[in-house]
Scaffold this active site. Structure first.
Site, PDB file in Angstrom:
ATOM      1  N   GLY A 153       0.823  -1.205   0.000  1.00 23.57           N
ATOM      2  CA  GLY A 153       0.000   0.000   0.000  1.00 23.57           C
ATOM      3  C   GLY A 153       0.851   1.247   0.000  1.00 23.57           C
ATOM      4  O   GLY A 153       2.075   1.202   0.150  1.00 23.57           O
ATOM      5  N   GLY A 188       0.696   5.566   1.265  1.00 27.31           N
ATOM      6  CA  GLY A 188      -0.002   6.634   1.979  1.00 27.31           C
ATOM      7  C   GLY A 188       0.839   7.884   1.984  1.00 27.31           C
ATOM      8  O   GLY A 188       1.934   7.932   1.401  1.00 27.31           O
ATOM      9  N   GLY A 189       0.342   8.925   2.659  1.00 21.69           N
ATOM     10  CA  GLY A 189       1.082  10.171   2.729  1.00 21.69           C
ATOM     11  C   GLY A 189       2.387  10.035   3.486  1.00 21.69           C
ATOM     12  O   GLY A 189       3.319  10.802   3.291  1.00 21.69           O
ATOM     13  N   PHE A 190       2.478   9.014   4.366  1.00 19.12           N
ATOM     14  CA  PHE A 190       3.680   8.801   5.155  1.00 19.12           C
ATOM     15  C   PHE A 190       4.772   8.099   4.368  1.00 19.12           C
ATOM     16  O   PHE A 190       5.943   8.167   4.696  1.00 19.12           O
ATOM     17  CB  PHE A 190       3.326   7.924   6.363  1.00 19.12           C
ATOM     18  CG  PHE A 190       2.672   6.626   5.977  1.00 19.12           C
ATOM     19  CD1 PHE A 190       3.425   5.539   5.575  1.00 19.12           C
ATOM     20  CD2 PHE A 190       1.295   6.503   5.991  1.00 19.12           C
ATOM     21  CE1 PHE A 190       2.825   4.352   5.208  1.00 19.12           C
ATOM     22  CE2 PHE A 190       0.686   5.316   5.627  1.00 19.12           C
ATOM     23  CZ  PHE A 190       1.454   4.239   5.231  1.00 19.12           C
ATOM     24  N   GLY A 191       4.393   7.352   3.294  1.00 18.70           N
ATOM     25  CA  GLY A 191       5.334   6.528   2.560  1.00 18.70           C
ATOM     26  C   GLY A 191       4.659   5.259   2.078  1.00 18.70           C
ATOM     27  O   GLY A 191       3.442   5.233   1.849  1.00 18.70           O
ATOM     28  N   VAL A 194       4.121   0.772   2.246  1.00 19.98           N
ATOM     29  CA  VAL A 194       4.128  -0.419   3.089  1.00 19.98           C
ATOM     30  C   VAL A 194       4.488  -1.612   2.204  1.00 19.98           C
ATOM     31  O   VAL A 194       3.882  -1.800   1.139  1.00 19.98           O
ATOM     32  CB  VAL A 194       2.760  -0.644   3.759  1.00 19.98           C
ATOM     33  CG1 VAL A 194       2.798  -1.906   4.617  1.00 19.98           C
ATOM     34  CG2 VAL A 194       2.376   0.550   4.608  1.00 19.98           C
ATOM     35  N   LYS A 226       6.567  -0.693   7.165  1.00 21.77           N
ATOM     36  CA  LYS A 226       6.117   0.668   6.841  1.00 21.77           C
ATOM     37  C   LYS A 226       7.355   1.547   6.715  1.00 21.77           C
ATOM     38  O   LYS A 226       8.002   1.871   7.710  1.00 21.77           O
ATOM     39  CB  LYS A 226       5.184   1.162   7.945  1.00 21.77           C
ATOM     40  CG  LYS A 226       4.730   2.602   7.811  1.00 21.77           C
ATOM     41  CD  LYS A 226       3.842   2.959   9.006  1.00 21.77           C
ATOM     42  CE  LYS A 226       3.482   4.426   9.036  1.00 21.77           C
ATOM     43  NZ  LYS A 226       2.660   4.766  10.228  1.00 21.77           N
ATOM     44  N   ASP A 251      -6.464   9.045  15.138  1.00 20.00           N
ATOM     45  CA  ASP A 251      -6.631   8.771  13.704  1.00 20.00           C
ATOM     46  C   ASP A 251      -7.360   7.446  13.489  1.00 20.00           C
ATOM     47  O   ASP A 251      -6.949   6.624  12.666  1.00 20.00           O
ATOM     48  CB  ASP A 251      -5.268   8.757  12.996  1.00 20.00           C
ATOM     49  CG  ASP A 251      -5.395   9.048  11.496  1.00 20.00           C
ATOM     50  OD1 ASP A 251      -6.456   9.559  11.087  1.00 20.00           O
ATOM     51  OD2 ASP A 251      -4.442   8.775  10.750  1.00 20.00           O
TER      52      ASP A 251
END
Length: 618
Positions: free
Chosen positions: A323, A325-328, A330, A344, A443
């Site tokens: 996957g 996301g905005g964080f990076g 996975v 992650k 969150d």
């Protein structure tokens, strides 16, 4: 200053080499009690504490092996070190098998899997023991007795928590006792079942470390270095390796002097280093100090630290992406012991890593079936990653949303969705009340609820979490945090109420309503204005007792659990935080009857509060 620092580093390396070469003892002698032997991570009696892990101390008493967990003593019936399974039984209950024995002064409720190294296996059952009962019962029917201060006190054991066959309301009290399902099939009497014990699983990174160590002929241990206040895993080398190191130790002295000279010569060229390199060096040193402080505080309970090269190896150079996301991203990975993991990998950061270490610290404090387990982390300069247990079914998000509004996924029945909601509520209750420090997630949303192979939900992604004392009624925040659509109104509009663990309750309620509706709660493309905000639309329907128009309801059970989830969700999204129930109450509401629930007032959408309140958040 730099010369002194490098000399100190060099001296530390030399001392470590000398200590490594002079190490003795292999921790090869097992813990023994009545011809039964156990090895790492267990210790006790003839086996020193550094040959095991804190919390795994065994005691040999009257030819029986016992272990103390959370102030409760258990008799060890068997340990399967290969499967990390231990079979134990409560010593106070076991002693009652002798008949006519002295009653314990008090029976403590079992807390084996609560904030310890051990957790119950998934199929563990619970029997109820009523004590101080005024009636008699035969052994085969669950009756037993012991001597109290005045006379004989009867005990009664049953699989029914309310003891329907006896007048248990007159007993002095009751406790829950875990049992093995196989014991229920094999033993006829209730006391035989509970005396046969129950299984617990012990987990931790120390197990994989030990497997790698023993594969090379070494011995597993924990050692204290340089009189520090925390322990490290240590692998004692095999005998032939130790002999080789003793030989090397004889020449370490002359070599050490040569190394010091080399360091002094190298430092003569220090002016050739640019100021940029110096800044990078000091920044990396400061970050390493931050990590070392964390490892010191957590000791053996800290997750394992990996280098970035380890991350590259375990993910096969980031081959299988799960996957983004905005964080990076996975990625799917595999540890040396064969366990699958989700890695992650965060985007490269120029910060000091405070938020990252806060996430590591938050999830390191947890141990619950509905909270994802952190197996390790990487803090290597600007490279940062988190290693979690692998969740084969991914996030809840992909199982609830459909293109058409009000239609949920046919792949998950309503009963399974209800079980997922109950699991998440228990996980949140644990974060708010079960830890020694309260964790507010900030969150909660379907994307951050992961599902294992049995669709058991686990709360993940603690990047925005805040830690606070369980006595504190609010959370200090300098900025708003969370995901649009799930953020509690007080996070933006501070005059509504203080930010607290009730903010998670709001996010949980919005998520539950999205699960029920199979759509986002706010749909600006809806045909009718009344359907734009789903909580208002469903509130009106349930208040007027109209058909809910939900997809896939095929039985009365489906209708009941969906209505229960709706009322719970609406209760959780009340505008005033004081009107929302705590998560402990939410768990009770989901477990209780539908008739006991009351429809709450209609909540004001957060998007409508901007015209009514001035935001004080930054």
């Amino acid at each position: 200053m730099q010369i002194e620092l490098l000399l100190l580093v060099g001296a530390t390396i030399l001392l470590s080499l000398l200590q490594l070469c002079n190490s003795s003892g292999t921790c090869s002698e097992n813990f023994k009690c009545d011809e039964v032997a156990y090895s790492y991570p267990f210790w006790g009696n003839n086996r020193p504490s550094y040959c095991g892990v804190i919390g795994f101390e065994l005691n040999c008493r009257d030819f029986y092996t016992e272990i103390d967990i959370n102030y409760q003593t258990y008799r060890v019936l068997n340990i399967s070190e290969a499967n990390q399974i231990m079979t134990i039984a409560r010593s106070d209950v076991w002693d009652l098998n002798s008949g006519g024995s002295e009653c314990p002064s008090a029976f403590l409720n079992d807390t084996t899997s609560y904030k310890t190294h051990f957790e119950y296996v998934s199929d563990t059952l619970n029997y109820t023991l009523f004590y101080g009962c005024p009636f008699n019962a035969s052994y085969n029917s669950g009756g037993y007795y012991c001597n109290d201060a005045n006379n004989i006190s009867s005990l009664y054991v049953t699989a029914d928590s309310v003891g329907s066959n006896k007048n248990t309301s007159q007993c002095q009290g009751s406790i829950l006792i875990p049992v093995r399902p196989s014991s229920v099939r094999e033993w006829g009497s209730s006391f035989g079942i509970i005396s046969n014990g129950f299984d617990v699983k012990y987990v931790g990174s120390y197990h994989s470390d030990c497997v790698n160590c023993t594969n090379f002929g070494g011995g597993c241990a924990y050692r204290r270095y340089n009189d520090s206040s925390f322990d490290h895993f240590y692998c004692y080398p095999a005998e032939k390796t130790r002999n080789l190191r003793r030989i090397i130790a004889l020449v370490i002295g002359p070599i050490s002097g040569f190394i010091v000279v080399i360091i002094l010569v190298c430092m003569c060229w220090r002016k050739k280093y640019s100021s940029v390199n110096s800044i990078v060096f000091w920044k990396k040193l400061k970050n390493d100090e931050k990590v070392e402080e964390f490892l010191r505080n957590y000791g053996s309970m800290a997750p394992k630290r990996y280098h970035y090269s380890d991350i590259t190896r375990m993910t096969d150079s980031f081959k299988d992406k799960l996957g983004q996301g905005g964080f990076g991203g996975v990625f799917k990975g595999k540890l040396l012991d064969g366990r699958l993991v989700a890695v992650k990998v965060l985007r490269e950061s120029k910060g000091d890593g405070a938020d990252f270490m806060s996430e590591v610290a938050s999830i390191s404090r947890t141990s619950h079936v509905n909270v994802v387990s952190l197996l390790g982390f990487c803090f290597d300069g600007s490279k940062r990653a988190l290693i979690y247990e692998f969740m084969p079914n991914g996030s809840l998000e992909k199982f609830i949303y459909k293109d058409k509004p009000l239609e949920t996924s046919s792949s998950l029945p309503w009963e399974k969705l209800y079980e997922i909601v109950v699991g998440v509520s228990r996980g949140l209750e644990y974060l708010h009340r079960g830890c020694n420090i309260r964790i507010v997630h900030f969150d909660i949303k379907p994307h951050n609820i992961l599902l294992n192979e049995n669709f058991c939900p686990k709360i993940s992604d603690f990047g925005l979490a805040k830690l606070c004392s369980t006595q504190e009624s609010y959370v200090s925040m300098s900025d708003a945090r969370g995901t649009a659509g799930y953020i509690a109104p007080e996070v933006f509009y501070r005059n509504i109420g203080v930010v607290s663990h009730k903010s998670d309750v709001y996010s949980f309620g919005m998520m539950v309503l999205e699960i029920v509706g199979g759509r986002k709660n706010i749909n600006r493309l809806a045909d009718r204005t009344s359907e734009i905000f789903f909580p208002h639309w469903i509130h009106t329907r349930i208040e007027l007792n109209e058909d809910l128009g939900l997809h896939g309801i095929t039985s009365e059970t489906d209708a009941e659990i969906t209505k229960k989830m709706i009322i719970v969700g609406l209760s959780c999204i009340q505008t005033n935080p004081l009107d929302r129930p705590p998560m402990s109450k939410v768990v009770d509401m989901l477990a209780g009857s539908l008739e006991s629930l009351q429809i709450p007032p209609k909540a004001i959408p957060s998007s409508s509060l901007g015209s009514q309140h001035d935001s004080s958040s930054t």
